[in-house]
Design an enzyme around this catalytic site. Structure first.
Site, PDB file in Angstrom:
ATOM      1  N   SER A 152       0.806  -1.215   0.000  1.00 59.41           N
ATOM      2  CA  SER A 152       0.000   0.000   0.000  1.00 59.41           C
ATOM      3  C   SER A 152       0.845   1.273   0.000  1.00 59.41           C
ATOM      4  CB  SER A 152      -0.953   0.025   1.197  1.00 59.41           C
ATOM      5  OG  SER A 152      -0.260   0.350   2.376  1.00 59.41           O
ATOM      6  N   LYS A 190       1.394   4.255   7.429  1.00 58.98           N
ATOM      7  CA  LYS A 190       0.621   5.092   6.521  1.00 58.98           C
ATOM      8  C   LYS A 190       1.071   6.551   6.621  1.00 58.98           C
ATOM      9  CE  LYS A 190      -2.312   2.080   4.801  1.00 58.98           C
ATOM     10  NZ  LYS A 190      -1.517   0.931   5.226  1.00 58.98           N
TER      11      LYS A 190
END
Length: 231
Positions: A152, A190
Site C-alpha cells: 500500500s 501510513k
C-alpha cells in the site's frame, strides 16, 4: 546551469529525502511544480541525472538519490561524495594519500512486521536486529525497525519486504509517514493527516482506500526516518 524548474525539483526531492528518508512520488513532484502531467517530471529527472545531480537506482521502484547540490543550495562539485579507503595487498607507496572515512552504525531491534496494507496485530516482540547507518538516525531519539508487509506504500518507494527505520514519537505532522496503532491492537504504516477533527491514514497506492478514524482511535507510535532494502 539548471533551469528554474530543474532547481525547484532538485530542492523538493532533497527536502523530502531529508524529511521522510524516501523520495517523493511522481504525482507529488508534479503537484509541487504545478505541472499538468508526469511526462514533464520525467524530462526534468532525466535532465538532472544527465547533469550529475541525482542518480536513479536500478531495480528499485522510483528510487532516487541526491549525488550533489549546486553551491548556492549548500552543495558543491563533490557534495554527497565521501570516499572510503579499503585495505588491499599493494604497497602503500603505490597508493595516493587518502583519509579513511569512518562509517558509524547502530544495531536496532526489528520489532516484527508492519502492515503497509490491511493492519495487523500490534507489534511488540523483537525478531532480530539490523545494523543502521548513524546518519539515518535523529539525534537524541530512540529508534526501532520494522519489516514491511504489503504494497500500500509502493508509490512512496516502500516495498513489501523492506525494513523501515522508525523514530519513536507520539506526535506527527501532516504528511509524515508514521506507525499508527489503531484501536489499541492494529499497527499500520501510513501517511498521517488531520482533517475536520479526524485522523486520515493515507496509503500511497491508489488500490487502497484512505482510512478516516476518530482521534481517540489512533495513536502515533513513531515516524519514518529511513529505509533499508536487501537484494
Amino acid at each position: 546551469m539548471l533551469t528554474r524548474k530543474q532547481r525547484d525539483l532538485l530542492a523538493f526531492i532533497h527536502k523530502r529525502l531529508q524529511r521522510d528518508g524516501v523520495p517523493p512520488s511522481f504525482d507529488e513532484m508534479r503537484d509541487a511544480l504545478d505541472l499538468r502531467s508526469k511526462s514533464g517530471i520525467h524530462r526534468l529527472i532525466t535532465a538532472l541525472e544527465e547533469r550529475g545531480f541525482i542518480r536513479r537506482l536500478a531495480h528499485r521502484a522510483r528510487a532516487i538519490e541526491i549525488v550533489r547540490l549546486p553551491e548556492d543550495m549548500g552543495g558543491g562539485p563533490t557534495a554527497g561524495f565521501r570516499p572510503t579507503v579499503i585495505d588491499g595487498d599493494r604497497p602503500d607507496r603505490d597508493l595516493p594519500s587518502a583519509i579513511p572515512v569512518r562509517i558509524d552504525a547502530q544495531e536496532l531491534p526489528v520489532m516484527g512486521r508492519i502492515a503497509a496494507g490491511v493492519p495487523i496485530e500490534a507489534i511488540s516482540e523483537v525478531s532480530h536486529h539490523v545494523a543502521v547507518p548513524g546518519q539515518m538516525l535523529d539525534r537524541g531519539g530512540a529508534h526501532y525497525a520494522l519489516e514491511v508487509k504489503g504494497e500500500s506504500m509502493i508509490d512512496a518507494g516502500i516495498n513489501d519486504g523492506d525494513v523501515v527505520v522508525i523514530r519513536e514519537q507520539t506526535t506527527a505532522d501532516d504528511g509524515d509517514i508514521v506507525v499508527a496503532l489503531v484501536e489499541g491492537q492494529e499497527a499500520t504504516l501510513k501517511r498521517f493527516r488531520r482533517e475536520r477533527g479526524m485522523i486520515c491514514l493515507e496509503a500511497a497506492n491508489p488500490a487502497f482506500e484512505t482510512r478516516i478514524l476518530p482521534q481517540d482511535k489512533v495513536k502515533v507510535q513513531g515516524r519514518l526516518v529511513g529505509l533499508i532494502r536487501s537484494y
